[in-house]
Scaffold this active site. Structure first.
Site, PDB file in Angstrom:
ATOM      1  N   TYR A  99       0.983  -1.220   0.121  1.00 37.37           N
ATOM      2  CA  TYR A  99      -0.194  -0.022   0.017  1.00 37.37           C
ATOM      3  C   TYR A  99       0.929   1.185   0.128  1.00 37.37           C
ATOM      4  O   TYR A  99       1.841   1.558   0.770  1.00 37.37           O
ATOM      5  CB  TYR A  99      -1.030   0.047   1.252  1.00 37.37           C
ATOM      6  CG  TYR A  99      -1.913  -1.169   1.303  1.00 37.37           C
ATOM      7  CD1 TYR A  99      -3.041  -0.746   1.128  1.00 37.37           C
ATOM      8  CD2 TYR A  99      -1.294  -2.445   1.960  1.00 37.37           C
ATOM      9  CE1 TYR A  99      -4.211  -1.964   1.077  1.00 37.37           C
ATOM     10  CE2 TYR A  99      -2.480  -3.349   2.124  1.00 37.37           C
ATOM     11  CZ  TYR A  99      -3.683  -3.086   1.557  1.00 37.37           C
ATOM     12  OH  TYR A  99      -4.509  -4.262   1.847  1.00 37.37           O
ATOM     13  N   HIS A 123      -6.354   1.885  -1.325  1.00 31.60           N
ATOM     14  CA  HIS A 123      -6.043   0.441  -1.970  1.00 31.60           C
ATOM     15  C   HIS A 123      -4.645   0.134  -2.024  1.00 31.60           C
ATOM     16  O   HIS A 123      -3.908   0.776  -2.562  1.00 31.60           O
ATOM     17  CB  HIS A 123      -6.831   0.412  -3.184  1.00 31.60           C
ATOM     18  CG  HIS A 123      -8.419   0.531  -2.853  1.00 31.60           C
ATOM     19  ND1 HIS A 123      -9.134  -0.479  -2.198  1.00 31.60           N
ATOM     20  CD2 HIS A 123      -9.120   1.547  -3.265  1.00 31.60           C
ATOM     21  CE1 HIS A 123     -10.437   0.051  -2.187  1.00 31.60           C
ATOM     22  NE2 HIS A 123     -10.566   1.404  -2.802  1.00 31.60           N
ATOM     23  N   LYS A 181      -4.330  -4.929  -9.881  1.00 41.19           N
ATOM     24  CA  LYS A 181      -3.077  -4.818  -9.230  1.00 41.19           C
ATOM     25  C   LYS A 181      -2.110  -5.356 -10.006  1.00 41.19           C
ATOM     26  O   LYS A 181      -2.125  -6.166 -10.787  1.00 41.19           O
ATOM     27  CB  LYS A 181      -3.116  -5.410  -7.710  1.00 41.19           C
ATOM     28  CG  LYS A 181      -4.177  -4.943  -6.968  1.00 41.19           C
ATOM     29  CD  LYS A 181      -4.021  -5.729  -5.464  1.00 41.19           C
ATOM     30  CE  LYS A 181      -5.512  -5.416  -4.684  1.00 41.19           C
ATOM     31  NZ  LYS A 181      -5.828  -4.203  -4.425  1.00 41.19           N
TER      32      LYS A 181
END
Length: 320
Positions: free
Chosen positions: A229, A237, A268
């Protein structure tokens, strides 16, 4: 110079826990160590959406805190000793002080409630007086009509407020024994993480990403080792899923496609992290190499050069 804050870590059945709320706050705010709360809330025990103390730490987080010299590792699975007479007296004194404080708070709260409802109380008294006068009239008694117009004043301080019953007082539940750990030197625990090649890679990768200002949590739910993070996980997020593997491990195109699909599904970037053993004795700085594959979700290859020996790393993670 102000003494550095030291955190108590308790080893319970191979799990490392933090029981002190101030230590948990310090870990998150100052050390960027999040952990995982696993305890139930006293007022809401029959749910698991919101959890409280204790805080469970990952082995990598424990090693980081020990290497930074901000934590002490103690044995937490030993039963508490029988309290001394002095400790029993201190506990009863603490309960008495807490009860007296609650009595004062209870009376102040009652006064505030009376002041807020004062107009309704006055209206109620006027209505009661009017009914009494009407009943006297019906009984044929003489009444003074001017009584209805008299102003009613109430002195809040003169109203008797009953004391809070002792059995209604709140009782403080300790999450950490206030006397445990007073004696130093007898309950210290040893820490042997990392002990395998996989653990060594995870530990080094975690510390390196942490030193770059990131917050890290477990990435098991996302198919990786860590979630990375840019800020507090409560506000941001995660941007990356870090996967740790040996530097010489062979990867097939199918493996890359699978990890690319993984990153694409969870939105991601997948980061492949490895420790370069070949540069163990020659490289003194960390080396990074980025590999971006355009056909699938971007994958970053992160290679860390080893700049410490195994024995030095082992000694840094040992508490005596």
């Amino acid at each position: 110079m102000e003494e550095q804050h030291r955190i108590k870590l308790f080893v319970c059945s191979d799990n490392v826990l933090v029981w002190n709320a101030e230590d948990v706050s310090f870990l998150r705010d100052e050390m960027r160590v999040v952990g995982n709360q696993i305890g139930c809330l006293p007022r809401f025990p029959r749910q698991n959406s919101f959890l409280g103390l204790p805080l469970l730490l990952m082995p990598e987080e424990v090693s980081l805190l020990l290497n930074k010299g901000v934590a002490d590792l103690e044995k937490g699975d030993n039963p508490l000793e029988t309290p001394t007479q002095q400790q029993i007296e201190e506990y009863h004194q603490l309960c008495d002080e807490s009860y007296k404080e609650q009595v004062e708070l209870f009376r102040e709260e009652r006064k505030r409630e009376i002041e807020q409802n004062l107009p309704k109380i006055i209206d109620g008294k006027k209505e009661k007086r009017r009914k009494e006068i009407e009943e006297k009239k019906k009984a044929g008694e003489e009444v003074d009509e001017s009584e209805l117009d008299k102003e009613i004043t109430i002195d809040v301080d003169s109203i008797p407020i009953p004391s809070l019953p002792r059995n209604h007082a709140l009782v403080q539940l300790f999450t950490e024994s206030p006397w445990k750990g007073e004696k130093s030197g007898g309950d210290m625990a040893s820490w042997n993480f990392p002990s395998t090649e996989k653990e060594k890679i995870r530990c080094r990768v975690f510390q390196d990403l942490w030193e770059k200002g990131n917050f890290l949590t477990s990435g098991a739910k996302f198919g990786g080792d860590f979630l990375v993070y840019p800020g507090d996980p409560g506000k941001f997020h995660s941007h990356y899923v870090a996967i740790c593997m040996e530097h010489q491990k062979n990867l097939t195109p199918l493996d890359l496609v699978a990890m690319g699909r993984l990153g694409s599904n969870v939105k991601k970037t997948v980061v492949l992290c490895s420790l370069d053993q070949e540069d163990h004795l020659h490289q003194s700085q960390r080396l990074y190499c980025q590999l971006v594959i355009q056909l699938i979700q971007p994958i970053i290859l992160l290679v860390l050069s080893a700049d410490t020996t195994d024995s030095a790393n082992h000694n840094a993670c040992t508490v005596s």
